[in-house]
Design a protein around this motif. Structure first.
Motif, PDB file in Angstrom:
ATOM      1  N   TYR A 155       0.575  -1.066   0.019  1.00  0.00           N
ATOM      2  CA  TYR A 155       0.115   0.080  -0.019  1.00  0.00           C
ATOM      3  C   TYR A 155       0.934   1.253  -0.002  1.00  0.00           C
ATOM      4  O   TYR A 155       0.857   2.053   0.822  1.00  0.00           O
ATOM      5  CB  TYR A 155      -0.959  -0.035   1.163  1.00  0.00           C
ATOM      6  CG  TYR A 155      -2.082   0.901   1.204  1.00  0.00           C
ATOM      7  CD1 TYR A 155      -3.068   0.917   0.079  1.00  0.00           C
ATOM      8  CD2 TYR A 155      -2.227   1.771   2.018  1.00  0.00           C
ATOM      9  CE1 TYR A 155      -4.077   1.543  -0.174  1.00  0.00           C
ATOM     10  CE2 TYR A 155      -3.267   2.732   2.040  1.00  0.00           C
ATOM     11  CZ  TYR A 155      -4.088   2.581   0.999  1.00  0.00           C
ATOM     12  OH  TYR A 155      -5.338   3.451   0.925  1.00  0.00           O
ATOM     13  N   ARG A 157       2.825   4.036  -2.881  1.00  0.00           N
ATOM     14  CA  ARG A 157       2.225   4.830  -4.059  1.00  0.00           C
ATOM     15  C   ARG A 157       1.327   4.156  -5.063  1.00  0.00           C
ATOM     16  O   ARG A 157       0.319   4.656  -5.436  1.00  0.00           O
ATOM     17  CB  ARG A 157       3.552   5.530  -4.669  1.00  0.00           C
ATOM     18  CG  ARG A 157       4.041   6.393  -3.943  1.00  0.00           C
ATOM     19  CD  ARG A 157       5.757   6.698  -4.568  1.00  0.00           C
ATOM     20  NE  ARG A 157       6.783   7.242  -3.820  1.00  0.00           N
ATOM     21  CZ  ARG A 157       7.671   6.499  -3.633  1.00  0.00           C
ATOM     22  NH1 ARG A 157       8.032   5.413  -4.183  1.00  0.00           N
ATOM     23  NH2 ARG A 157       8.561   6.955  -2.858  1.00  0.00           N
ATOM     24  N   ILE A 158       1.925   2.926  -5.775  1.00  0.00           N
ATOM     25  CA  ILE A 158       1.201   2.112  -6.862  1.00  0.00           C
ATOM     26  C   ILE A 158       0.028   1.661  -6.001  1.00  0.00           C
ATOM     27  O   ILE A 158      -1.150   1.730  -6.600  1.00  0.00           O
ATOM     28  CB  ILE A 158       1.954   1.574  -7.430  1.00  0.00           C
ATOM     29  CG1 ILE A 158       3.054   2.124  -8.122  1.00  0.00           C
ATOM     30  CG2 ILE A 158       1.300   0.681  -8.379  1.00  0.00           C
ATOM     31  CD1 ILE A 158       4.265   1.255  -8.927  1.00  0.00           C
ATOM     32  N   ARG A 178       1.798  -4.537   5.651  1.00  0.00           N
ATOM     33  CA  ARG A 178       2.307  -5.139   6.709  1.00  0.00           C
ATOM     34  C   ARG A 178       2.573  -4.029   7.933  1.00  0.00           C
ATOM     35  O   ARG A 178       2.453  -4.604   9.262  1.00  0.00           O
ATOM     36  CB  ARG A 178       3.971  -5.442   6.581  1.00  0.00           C
ATOM     37  CG  ARG A 178       4.667  -4.215   6.180  1.00  0.00           C
ATOM     38  CD  ARG A 178       6.060  -4.805   5.857  1.00  0.00           C
ATOM     39  NE  ARG A 178       6.821  -3.634   5.316  1.00  0.00           N
ATOM     40  CZ  ARG A 178       8.293  -3.847   5.024  1.00  0.00           C
ATOM     41  NH1 ARG A 178       8.805  -5.193   5.377  1.00  0.00           N
ATOM     42  NH2 ARG A 178       9.000  -2.779   4.486  1.00  0.00           N
ATOM     43  N   THR A 212       3.141  -4.798  -5.669  1.00  0.00           N
ATOM     44  CA  THR A 212       3.916  -3.856  -5.697  1.00  0.00           C
ATOM     45  C   THR A 212       4.790  -3.743  -4.813  1.00  0.00           C
ATOM     46  O   THR A 212       5.807  -2.908  -4.727  1.00  0.00           O
ATOM     47  CB  THR A 212       3.387  -2.337  -5.381  1.00  0.00           C
ATOM     48  OG1 THR A 212       2.797  -2.399  -4.068  1.00  0.00           O
ATOM     49  CG2 THR A 212       1.616  -2.645  -6.128  1.00  0.00           C
ATOM     50  N   LEU A 235       4.308  -5.552 -10.549  1.00  0.00           N
ATOM     51  CA  LEU A 235       4.405  -4.210 -11.241  1.00  0.00           C
ATOM     52  C   LEU A 235       5.731  -3.779 -10.549  1.00  0.00           C
ATOM     53  O   LEU A 235       6.368  -2.897 -10.854  1.00  0.00           O
ATOM     54  CB  LEU A 235       3.609  -3.300 -10.493  1.00  0.00           C
ATOM     55  CG  LEU A 235       1.791  -3.787 -11.050  1.00  0.00           C
ATOM     56  CD1 LEU A 235       0.906  -2.841 -10.477  1.00  0.00           C
ATOM     57  CD2 LEU A 235       2.018  -3.314 -12.603  1.00  0.00           C
ATOM     58  N   SER A 237       9.683  -3.451  -9.574  1.00  0.00           N
ATOM     59  CA  SER A 237      10.856  -3.327 -10.431  1.00  0.00           C
ATOM     60  C   SER A 237      11.707  -4.865 -10.377  1.00  0.00           C
ATOM     61  O   SER A 237      11.412  -5.341  -9.210  1.00  0.00           O
ATOM     62  CB  SER A 237      11.880  -1.998  -9.927  1.00  0.00           C
ATOM     63  OG  SER A 237      11.205  -1.039 -10.129  1.00  0.00           O
ATOM     64  N   ALA A 257       5.202  -6.766 -15.465  1.00  0.00           N
ATOM     65  CA  ALA A 257       4.795  -5.399 -16.099  1.00  0.00           C
ATOM     66  C   ALA A 257       5.575  -4.218 -15.385  1.00  0.00           C
ATOM     67  O   ALA A 257       5.161  -3.625 -14.540  1.00  0.00           O
ATOM     68  CB  ALA A 257       3.237  -5.303 -15.955  1.00  0.00           C
ATOM     69  N   GLY A 259       7.943  -0.709 -16.371  1.00  0.00           N
ATOM     70  CA  GLY A 259       8.007   0.529 -17.360  1.00  0.00           C
ATOM     71  C   GLY A 259       6.785   0.930 -17.859  1.00  0.00           C
ATOM     72  O   GLY A 259       6.767   1.381 -19.018  1.00  0.00           O
ATOM     73  N   LEU A 260       5.670   0.635 -17.135  1.00  0.00           N
ATOM     74  CA  LEU A 260       4.214   0.819 -17.901  1.00  0.00           C
ATOM     75  C   LEU A 260       4.016   2.438 -18.241  1.00  0.00           C
ATOM     76  O   LEU A 260       3.631   2.693 -19.296  1.00  0.00           O
ATOM     77  CB  LEU A 260       3.259   0.445 -16.519  1.00  0.00           C
ATOM     78  CG  LEU A 260       3.065  -1.078 -16.803  1.00  0.00           C
ATOM     79  CD1 LEU A 260       2.035  -1.534 -15.734  1.00  0.00           C
ATOM     80  CD2 LEU A 260       2.923  -1.759 -18.133  1.00  0.00           C
TER      81      LEU A 260
HETATM   82  P1  NAP Z   1       6.247   2.417  -2.489  1.00  0.00           P
HETATM   83  O1  NAP Z   1       5.629   3.429  -2.437  1.00  0.00           O
HETATM   84  O2  NAP Z   1       7.701   2.445  -1.594  1.00  0.00           O
HETATM   85  O3  NAP Z   1       5.547   1.250  -1.756  1.00  0.00           O
HETATM   86  C1  NAP Z   1       6.096  -0.155  -1.554  1.00  0.00           C
HETATM   87  C2  NAP Z   1       5.252  -1.096  -0.756  1.00  0.00           C
HETATM   88  O4  NAP Z   1       5.700  -2.261  -0.516  1.00  0.00           O
HETATM   89  C3  NAP Z   1       4.925  -0.515   0.544  1.00  0.00           C
HETATM   90  O5  NAP Z   1       3.476  -0.584   0.976  1.00  0.00           O
HETATM   91  C4  NAP Z   1       5.828  -1.412   1.249  1.00  0.00           C
HETATM   92  O6  NAP Z   1       5.354  -1.290   2.804  1.00  0.00           O
HETATM   93  C5  NAP Z   1       5.938  -2.650   0.766  1.00  0.00           C
HETATM   94  N1  NAP Z   1       7.205  -3.329   1.065  1.00  0.00           N
HETATM   95  C6  NAP Z   1       8.285  -3.143   0.686  1.00  0.00           C
HETATM   96  N2  NAP Z   1       9.121  -4.001   1.030  1.00  0.00           N
HETATM   97  C7  NAP Z   1       8.392  -5.044   1.592  1.00  0.00           C
HETATM   98  C8  NAP Z   1       8.496  -6.299   2.157  1.00  0.00           C
HETATM   99  N3  NAP Z   1       9.673  -6.869   2.255  1.00  0.00           N
HETATM  100  N4  NAP Z   1       7.941  -7.183   2.707  1.00  0.00           N
HETATM  101  C9  NAP Z   1       6.352  -6.555   2.646  1.00  0.00           C
HETATM  102  N5  NAP Z   1       6.200  -5.295   2.117  1.00  0.00           N
HETATM  103  C10 NAP Z   1       7.130  -4.549   1.428  1.00  0.00           C
HETATM  104  O7  NAP Z   1       6.834   2.016  -3.890  1.00  0.00           O
HETATM  105  P2  NAP Z   1       6.143   2.349  -5.215  1.00  0.00           P
HETATM  106  O8  NAP Z   1       6.192   3.598  -5.672  1.00  0.00           O
HETATM  107  O9  NAP Z   1       4.393   2.037  -4.879  1.00  0.00           O
HETATM  108  O10 NAP Z   1       6.390   1.210  -6.211  1.00  0.00           O
HETATM  109  C11 NAP Z   1       6.581   0.170  -6.028  1.00  0.00           C
HETATM  110  C12 NAP Z   1       7.437  -0.971  -7.023  1.00  0.00           C
HETATM  111  O11 NAP Z   1       6.964  -0.511  -8.166  1.00  0.00           O
HETATM  112  C13 NAP Z   1       8.702  -0.529  -6.886  1.00  0.00           C
HETATM  113  O12 NAP Z   1       9.675  -1.542  -7.032  1.00  0.00           O
HETATM  114  C14 NAP Z   1       8.858   0.507  -8.005  1.00  0.00           C
HETATM  115  O13 NAP Z   1      10.396   0.659  -8.494  1.00  0.00           O
HETATM  116  C15 NAP Z   1       8.001  -0.084  -9.069  1.00  0.00           C
HETATM  117  N6  NAP Z   1       7.637   0.787 -10.248  1.00  0.00           N
HETATM  118  C16 NAP Z   1       6.891  -0.187 -11.152  1.00  0.00           C
HETATM  119  C17 NAP Z   1       6.449   0.778 -12.102  1.00  0.00           C
HETATM  120  C18 NAP Z   1       5.882  -0.031 -13.421  1.00  0.00           C
HETATM  121  O14 NAP Z   1       5.648   0.247 -14.454  1.00  0.00           O
HETATM  122  N7  NAP Z   1       5.589  -1.550 -13.085  1.00  0.00           N
HETATM  123  C19 NAP Z   1       6.442   2.131 -12.234  1.00  0.00           C
HETATM  124  C20 NAP Z   1       6.804   2.756 -11.197  1.00  0.00           C
HETATM  125  C21 NAP Z   1       7.599   2.239 -10.149  1.00  0.00           C
HETATM  126  P3  NAP Z   1       6.150  -0.418   3.941  1.00  0.00           P
HETATM  127  O15 NAP Z   1       5.478   0.823   3.791  1.00  0.00           O
HETATM  128  O16 NAP Z   1       5.478  -1.212   5.184  1.00  0.00           O
HETATM  129  O17 NAP Z   1       7.607  -0.710   3.559  1.00  0.00           O
END
Ligand code: NAP
Length: 286
Positions: A155, A157-158, A178, A212, A235, A237, A257, A259-260
């Protein structure tokens, strides 16, 4: 924003879109490193002549893939990071995405900022990412998302952007987190909260699961519980949050998926970069 001179030094399609948007805003723009393309945009033949008086120099996302040359797939020759370092002066702002710590150490005298590290960039990017994830789910699923059991892992950003869209579509939205803080917000926003520890009790009923979390969450134990028709969309990385080998062995439908934003909404992706760069300029660079 008052008219400035932007010198785009390498990068991929996103920097071409970025150049178009900057020109539309009335900015002066020159590109270098796109000679392979027949572009209707002003291109420079000599970065030292044309780039030295630019206010802002922009490279790609990522800036480099090998830490020696710039990421410039449309350049007719390799562009070395050393050339960029030579070009930059302390009157300019330099920005790119995923610049890397080493680069910052090399030129402490100039204003460098990684636009990809900025929170507004990542929050804004969550929207095209969530839309792209829903597009993939709709293409892959045999049922509508409306009334489907959907789960969002994480939960951040995505996770936030995606859960909101899924709820709007009429899906049953389960959200894993968590922390109890996040779970309280999950409940407040009308989703079904699932603590990480309780995941195995719910996962078997899902029609689609969006991950995510940038860490292996869907391991052998959980993958065994996921039903065969469930679509898993990762989603996060690379390496992502799925044990890919096990998913294949267990014949689970898992899709990576990444680099969306650039793929599903290139103009939006470039607009987000442009807006973030304008914010950097407004703040004067770091
Ligand atoms: P974010 O805001 O940091 O959210 C990550 C989530 O994962 C948070 O809820 C975090 O929980 C949880 N998390 C992290 N490590 C964990 C673990 N070991 N066990 C359980 N929960 C865990 O990141 P975001 O901006 O949403 O991006 C998520 C991912 O998508 C990243 O890898 C980012 O690089 C990637 N991304 C993908 C795209 C695409 O096109 N697919 C685009 C942009 C970004 P806590 O808050 O409790 O730590």
């Amino acid at each position: 924003m008052e008219r400035k001179k932007f010198f785009i030094f390498g990068g991929d399609e996103r920097n071409i879109e970025l150049a178009r948007l900057l020109i539309k805003d009335g900015q002066e723009v020159l590109l270098f490193g796109f000679e392979k393309l027949d572009l209707d945009l002003p291109q420079s033949k000599d970065p030292f002549k044309d780039g030295s008086d630019a206010d802002i120099i922009i490279s790609g996302l990522p800036m480099s893939k090998d830490q020696k040359t710039l990421n410039a797939p449309f350049s007719s020759r390799e562009i070395f990071i050393e050339e960029l370092l030579e070009l930059l002066s302390n009157e300019q702002i330099f920005t790119a995405g995923k610049i890397g710590k080493e680069f910052f150490k090399k030129r402490k005298d100039i204003k460098i900022e990684d636009y990809f590290m900025r929170e507004e960039m990542q929050v804004s990017n969550a929207i095209p990412t969530a839309e792209g994830a829903i597009q993939i789910a709709m293409e892959e699923m045999q049922i509508t998302l409306h009334k489907a059991n959907t789960m969002v892992l994480g939960y951040g950003r995505i996770g936030k952007a995606l859960s909101k869209m899924l709820l709007g579509i009429g899906a049953n939205v389960y959200v894993e987190a968590r922390s109890y803080d996040d779970l309280a917000w999950v409940q407040n926003n009308g989703y079904i909260p699932v603590h990480l520890r309780e995941l195995s009790n719910h996962i078997g009923r899902m029609d689609v699961i969006f991950n995510t979390i940038p860490s292996t969450i869907l391991d052998e134990n959980l993958l065994n519980k996921v039903c065969k028709d469930c679509i898993l969309i990762d989603l996060a990385s690379k390496p992502g949050g799925i044990d890919w080998k096990k998913a294949e062995e267990l014949d689970r439908k898992a899709i990576s998926a990444i680099g969306l934003p650039g793929k599903v909404a290139p103009i939006t992706a470039a607009t987000i970069i442009k807006d973030t760069i304008y914010n950097i300029i407004t703040e004067g660079g770091r």
